[in-house]
Each structure stands twice: as C-alpha cells, then as structure tokens.
Design an enzyme around this catalytic site. Structure first.
Site, short mmCIF file in Angstrom:
data_model
loop_
_atom_site.label_atom_id
_atom_site.label_comp_id
_atom_site.label_asym_id
_atom_site.label_seq_id
_atom_site.Cartn_x
_atom_site.Cartn_y
_atom_site.Cartn_z
N LYS A 69 1.20 -1.06 -0.38
CA LYS A 69 0.18 -0.16 -0.50
C LYS A 69 1.26 1.44 -0.03
O LYS A 69 1.23 2.06 1.35
CB LYS A 69 -0.58 0.08 1.07
CG LYS A 69 -2.19 0.71 1.19
CD LYS A 69 -3.44 -0.17 2.41
CE LYS A 69 -4.62 0.75 2.13
NZ LYS A 69 -5.08 0.30 3.23
N GLU A 103 -8.87 -5.00 -9.41
CA GLU A 103 -10.20 -4.08 -8.33
C GLU A 103 -10.01 -2.90 -9.03
O GLU A 103 -9.99 -2.60 -9.44
CB GLU A 103 -8.73 -4.46 -7.06
CG GLU A 103 -7.52 -3.52 -6.98
CD GLU A 103 -6.35 -4.08 -5.94
OE1 GLU A 103 -7.24 -3.62 -5.63
OE2 GLU A 103 -5.18 -3.65 -6.82
C1 LIG Z 1 -6.19 -0.43 -4.45
C2 LIG Z 1 -6.84 -1.09 -3.64
N1 LIG Z 1 -7.35 -2.63 -2.69
C3 LIG Z 1 -7.96 -2.98 -2.57
C4 LIG Z 1 -8.05 -1.75 -1.06
C5 LIG Z 1 -9.17 -2.87 0.28
O1 LIG Z 1 -7.80 -3.33 1.26
P1 LIG Z 1 -8.57 -3.50 2.92
O2 LIG Z 1 -9.59 -4.57 2.33
O3 LIG Z 1 -7.63 -4.02 3.51
O4 LIG Z 1 -9.30 -1.96 2.75
C6 LIG Z 1 -7.71 -1.21 -0.87
C7 LIG Z 1 -7.85 -0.30 0.98
O5 LIG Z 1 -7.66 0.88 0.32
C8 LIG Z 1 -6.81 -0.82 -1.57
O6 LIG Z 1 -6.47 0.75 -1.44
#
Ligand SMILES: Cc1ncc(COP(=O)(O)O)c(C=O)c1O
Length: 218
Positions: A69, A103
């Site tokens: 992230k 995603e």
């Molecule tokens: C690119 C991306 N995909 C998926 C997610 C979902 O992740 P999480 O369930 O850990 O919040 C996030 C969350 O910020 C994200 O930035």
C-alpha cells in the site's frame, strides 16, 4: 490513540515515511518515521455502487508492487476514480495489463455466478485487502464455494451479483458495470449474507470475529 479519542468507531491509518536528509529518490531506510491517524468513523449509509471500467490499467506488478500500500501508487487509483466520478459513477474497475480484472480504485471486487463466489487471485496484481480475506473466510464458513483465479473482464457483465470490499467501504453491492446491470441489480443473496456477516464481525458480534479484533477499551 484509539482509546484516547473516546467512544465510537474509528478509522485508523498508519503512514510510514522513508527518505530524509537530501534531495533525490534514494530510499534511505536508516531513518523511518511513522504517523498514525485515527478518525472518528460513522457507518456509511446503505449504498449500491455503479461502476465503470477504467481506461487506466492497474500499475503493473513489475513497476510498483500492488501488494504494497504505497502512497505513490495511488496516483493510478486517483486518476481512475476521478474519471469515474466525472462520468457519474461511484468507482472504477481497473484491468491488468493483460486485460483481466484487478480491483477498484481502493477496494477489491467479487462476482457471484450460480451461487459460487469468484475473485481475482493475488498473482493478478491486486492489493490482498484485509476485508477481502475476511469475506473469503466468512464465505467458506457459510458453505459458499470460493474460487480465487484470473477473472476475464466480460465475466463481470454476466455476473448474478457483484460487490466490492474495503476497510473504508465495508461490503458494498454493485448495481451495474458500464451501465450493464447485474442480475440482482444490487445486494443479491450471497452479497447480503456476506455484508451482514462482515458488519457483525466488525462489531464483534460474529462468532468467528474473536481472533480478528484487538480490544482497546480502557
Ligand atoms: C487498491 C486497493 N485495493 C483494495 C483495498 C481494500 O483493502 P482493505 O480491505 O485492506 O481496506 C484498498 C484499500 O485501501 C486499496 O487501496
């Protein structure tokens, strides 16, 4: 920090800063600083999203690892979200360089076809979100068959149900992609089971949730 903020839900975001001292792009790992912000957080109102396929492709995993992230990588998400919102959509679906589904801008995506839950596998170049992992666990516990695999773009057009997951969004049903409605046009039966299960888990009311929560009460 969460406890000091008083009662009620919080959204907690840690940020790790690397590289100090001189101009340049070298990541000096000898000095690392961390900031943690905790917002008070209201449960978002009941929503159903309309999605659009982004013209921007997801960062290739050889360029910026989507598993991480990293703040810099979010220009990719920001461009996709901006274009989606300007077009009147709630969010964008980003495809991989090979044209498979990755995603949304900040949420993972799932499709339901004939009662089976499908979602892009981690090798497809996605962020393996914590909400995604939680939903997969809840689905297996509920006896729903789960398949993590490469998902072709067109499969989303013929899905019975679509939903997205994220810490900030929770489990959000999807009404349509590119103005093509899903069969359920919102929360179908599988989405409803998983959305309700996730809400209970996040509130500490689901039997499986005991291992997932960290009590912060004083
Ligand atoms: C690119 C991306 N995909 C998926 C997610 C979902 O992740 P999480 O369930 O850990 O919040 C996030 C969350 O910020 C994200 O930035």
């Amino acid at each position: 920090m969460v406890r000091a903020g008083g009662a009620g839900p919080r959204y907690v975001r840690p940020l790790v800063y690397l590289g100090y001292g001189s101009m340049g792009v070298a990541l000096d790992l000898s000095e690392v600083r961390v900031a943690i912000a905790a917002w008070s957080w209201e449960e978002p109102p009941e929503r159903v999203w309309r999605l659009v396929t982004s013209g921007w492709r997801r960062n290739h995993q050889d360029a910026i690892p989507p598993l991480a992230k990293t703040t810099g990588a979010y220009l990719n998400s920001g461009l996709a979200k901006l274009a989606a919102n300007r077009g009147g959509y709630d969010d964008a679906v980003l495809l991989t360089a090979s044209g498979h589904v990755s995603e949304c801008s900040a949420a993972n995506i799932f499709l339901v076809k004939s009662g089976v839950l499908h979602t892009p596998s981690v090798e497809q170049g996605i962020l393996p979100g914590i909400t995604r992992a939680t939903v997969l666990d809840l689905a297996r516990d509920a006896g729903i068959t789960v398949v993590e695999r490469p998902v072709a773009h067109a499969e989303l057009y013929t899905a019975d149900e679509l939903f997205v997951t994220g810490t900030a969004t929770g489990v959000v049903p999807v009404e349509s992609l590119d103005d093509r409605p899903t069969t359920a046009r919102g929360a179908g039966p599988v989405t409803t089971v998983l959305r309700d299960g996730y809400r209970q888990a996040a509130a500490g009311r689901h039997p499986a949730a005991a291992d997932w929560l960290t009590p912060v009460g004083g």
